[in-house]
Scaffold this motif. Structure first.
Motif, mmCIF file in Angstrom:
data_model
loop_
_atom_site.group_PDB
_atom_site.id
_atom_site.type_symbol
_atom_site.label_atom_id
_atom_site.label_comp_id
_atom_site.label_asym_id
_atom_site.label_seq_id
_atom_site.Cartn_x
_atom_site.Cartn_y
_atom_site.Cartn_z
ATOM 1 N N HIS A 2 44.762 44.302 32.574
ATOM 2 C CA HIS A 2 44.547 43.519 33.786
ATOM 3 C C HIS A 2 43.837 44.401 34.810
ATOM 4 O O HIS A 2 44.334 45.478 35.149
ATOM 5 N N VAL A 3 42.676 43.957 35.282
ATOM 6 C CA VAL A 3 41.856 44.744 36.214
ATOM 7 C C VAL A 3 41.616 43.904 37.475
ATOM 8 O O VAL A 3 40.660 43.139 37.551
ATOM 9 N N PRO A 4 42.490 44.026 38.491
ATOM 10 C CA PRO A 4 42.416 43.104 39.630
ATOM 11 C C PRO A 4 41.578 43.562 40.815
ATOM 12 O O PRO A 4 41.240 42.746 41.665
ATOM 13 N N HIS A 5 41.255 44.859 40.905
ATOM 14 C CA HIS A 5 40.697 45.380 42.159
ATOM 15 C C HIS A 5 39.394 46.156 41.987
ATOM 16 O O HIS A 5 39.055 46.993 42.807
ATOM 17 N N SER A 6 38.637 45.865 40.935
ATOM 18 C CA SER A 6 37.456 46.689 40.635
ATOM 19 C C SER A 6 36.179 46.198 41.292
ATOM 20 O O SER A 6 35.187 46.933 41.354
ATOM 21 N N SER A 7 36.148 44.961 41.775
ATOM 22 C CA SER A 7 34.900 44.359 42.248
ATOM 23 C C SER A 7 34.701 44.534 43.761
ATOM 24 O O SER A 7 35.659 44.615 44.533
ATOM 25 N N ARG A 8 33.430 44.548 44.168
ATOM 26 C CA ARG A 8 33.046 44.568 45.585
ATOM 27 C C ARG A 8 32.470 43.213 46.030
ATOM 28 O O ARG A 8 32.050 43.079 47.180
ATOM 29 N N GLU A 9 32.452 42.233 45.146
ATOM 30 C CA GLU A 9 31.775 40.962 45.404
ATOM 31 C C GLU A 9 32.582 40.089 46.376
ATOM 32 O O GLU A 9 33.778 39.858 46.173
ATOM 33 N N ILE A 10 31.911 39.594 47.428
ATOM 34 C CA ILE A 10 32.528 38.698 48.398
ATOM 35 C C ILE A 10 31.604 37.495 48.591
ATOM 36 O O ILE A 10 30.471 37.649 49.042
ATOM 37 N N PRO A 11 32.042 36.287 48.250
ATOM 38 C CA PRO A 11 31.191 35.102 48.437
ATOM 39 C C PRO A 11 30.823 34.902 49.902
ATOM 40 O O PRO A 11 31.571 35.292 50.811
ATOM 41 N N GLY A 12 29.686 34.272 50.132
ATOM 42 C CA GLY A 12 29.197 34.077 51.490
ATOM 43 C C GLY A 12 30.164 33.344 52.391
ATOM 44 O O GLY A 12 30.339 33.696 53.558
ATOM 45 N N ASP A 69 39.018 49.621 43.692
ATOM 46 C CA ASP A 69 39.366 50.509 42.576
ATOM 47 C C ASP A 69 38.124 50.672 41.704
ATOM 48 O O ASP A 69 38.003 50.099 40.607
ATOM 49 N N ALA A 70 37.174 51.451 42.212
ATOM 50 C CA ALA A 70 35.848 51.540 41.606
ATOM 51 C C ALA A 70 35.912 52.011 40.159
ATOM 52 O O ALA A 70 36.689 52.913 39.815
ATOM 53 N N HIS A 71 35.084 51.371 39.332
ATOM 54 C CA HIS A 71 34.880 51.756 37.934
ATOM 55 C C HIS A 71 36.073 51.469 37.025
ATOM 56 O O HIS A 71 36.035 51.828 35.838
ATOM 57 N N ILE A 97 49.066 45.751 30.952
ATOM 58 C CA ILE A 97 48.757 47.084 31.464
ATOM 59 C C ILE A 97 47.775 46.905 32.611
ATOM 60 O O ILE A 97 46.631 46.509 32.408
ATOM 61 N N ASP A 98 48.258 47.165 33.803
ATOM 62 C CA ASP A 98 47.462 47.026 35.023
ATOM 63 C C ASP A 98 46.639 48.289 35.224
ATOM 64 O O ASP A 98 47.187 49.394 35.245
ATOM 65 N N VAL A 99 45.332 48.139 35.397
ATOM 66 C CA VAL A 99 44.449 49.294 35.551
ATOM 67 C C VAL A 99 43.975 49.374 37.004
ATOM 68 O O VAL A 99 43.211 48.518 37.468
ATOM 69 N N HIS A 100 44.444 50.415 37.710
ATOM 70 C CA HIS A 100 44.156 50.614 39.126
ATOM 71 C C HIS A 100 43.650 52.032 39.368
ATOM 72 O O HIS A 100 43.699 52.889 38.491
ATOM 73 N N SER A 101 43.217 52.274 40.609
ATOM 74 C CA SER A 101 42.965 53.652 41.040
ATOM 75 C C SER A 101 43.414 53.794 42.482
ATOM 76 O O SER A 101 43.649 52.797 43.181
ATOM 77 N N TYR A 102 43.539 55.057 42.926
ATOM 78 C CA TYR A 102 43.956 55.284 44.307
ATOM 79 C C TYR A 102 43.322 56.577 44.823
ATOM 80 O O TYR A 102 42.975 57.470 44.034
ATOM 81 N N PRO A 103 43.132 56.695 46.145
ATOM 82 C CA PRO A 103 42.442 57.867 46.699
ATOM 83 C C PRO A 103 43.286 59.128 46.629
ATOM 84 O O PRO A 103 44.522 59.071 46.616
#
Length: 265
Positions: free
Chosen positions: A22-32, A54-56, A153-159
């Motif tokens: 499950h990859v919930p936070h990887s995108s930067r896309e925001i509809p108009g 959560d880039a890449h 399996i949730d795939v995330h990243s953090y700073p």
């Protein structure tokens, strides 16, 4: 299963696989139509997306799926979490409401204003949050019917350094943080993850982020649904904030593939 709307995507795996990446936070896309409710300038929004995305992680999951002996299923959010965050509760149960980051964010990672006073999150909840939750529920139900179990399996990243919005940012920040749930994370799954990520550096438990994602229909009710959150510290695989991926991405994808194969067996 129901058709998956364009805002998220189900990428099928092997028919006999019980694993869902499950990859919930990887995108930067925001509809108009959603961008219109955000008060940040274009430059400010780009900076916020650098910090919150959560880039890449979609690429990590894709590479892991390709490398695994048994191809897992992948459920990938194709919109930014600034549209809705599908892993939050959409009501007062959500502790992140305290910092303006419930299912629909009203504050930024640095506690600035993201959406103005009086903003109504209801339409975004109905348009984006609830269809996502229904589709993820269907995917889990499908894996249960096909294999007798489901492993999320949730795939995330953090700073590498805590951001002001973090409620628990003063704890350890290992290379890989494993988020767990007392009901849905069996010891065998946790042990497999620790073993898989040994080559990626120190692993830690529930710090700086804790918990797992399980659709509410199954949460606390179905032990056949197991879950683990994998939080990868960003400096181990990319340039922060929001920069390109480095060689660490391949190492992490290989480790995730090892985990997928271990729990598939």
């Amino acid at each position: 299963m129901t058709d998956v709307p364009q805002s998220f995507e189900l990428l099928p795996g092997d028919a006999g696989s019980s694993v869902i990446l499950h990859v919930p936070h990887s995108s930067r896309e925001i509809p108009g139509e959603v961008r219109g409710g955000i008060v940040l300038s274009d430059g400010e929004l780009a900076g916020e997306l650098d910090h919150i995305t959560d880039a890449h992680t979609a690429e990590i999951a894709e590479a892991a799926a390709s490398a695994a002996g048994v191809t897992p299923w992948r459920f990938v959010n194709r919109l930014s979490r600034l549209v809705v965050d599908p892993e939050r509760f959409p009501d007062e149960r959500e502790e992140m409401l305290a910092v303006g980051m419930g299912a629909v964010y009203t504050r930024t990672t640095h506690k600035g204003v993201l959406r103005g006073d009086g903003f109504d999150p209801g339409p975004l909840i109905e348009r984006y949050f609830r269809p996502y939750a229904r589709a993820m529920t269907d995917v889990v139900a499908d894996r249960l019917a096909a294999t007798g179990r489901a492993v999320i399996i949730d795939v995330h990243s953090y700073p590498s350094a805590p951001l002001p919005y973090e409620l628990h940012g003063d704890g350890p920040r290992p290379a890989v943080c494993l988020g767990t749930d007392s009901f849905h994370t069996p010891a065998s799954l946790l042990d497999a993850a620790r073993g898989a990520f040994t080559a990626c550096g120190e692993t830690g438990l529930d710090s700086p982020f804790a918990g797992t994602y399980v659709p509410l229909e199954f949460y606390g009710k179905r032990p056949e649904v197991s879950a683990l959150m994998v939080e990868i510290r960003r400096d181990t695989y990319m340039t922060e904030p929001g920069g390109p991926a480095g060689p660490g991405l391949t190492r992490l994808a290989s480790a995730l593939a090892v985990l997928v194969d271990a729990v598939s067996r």
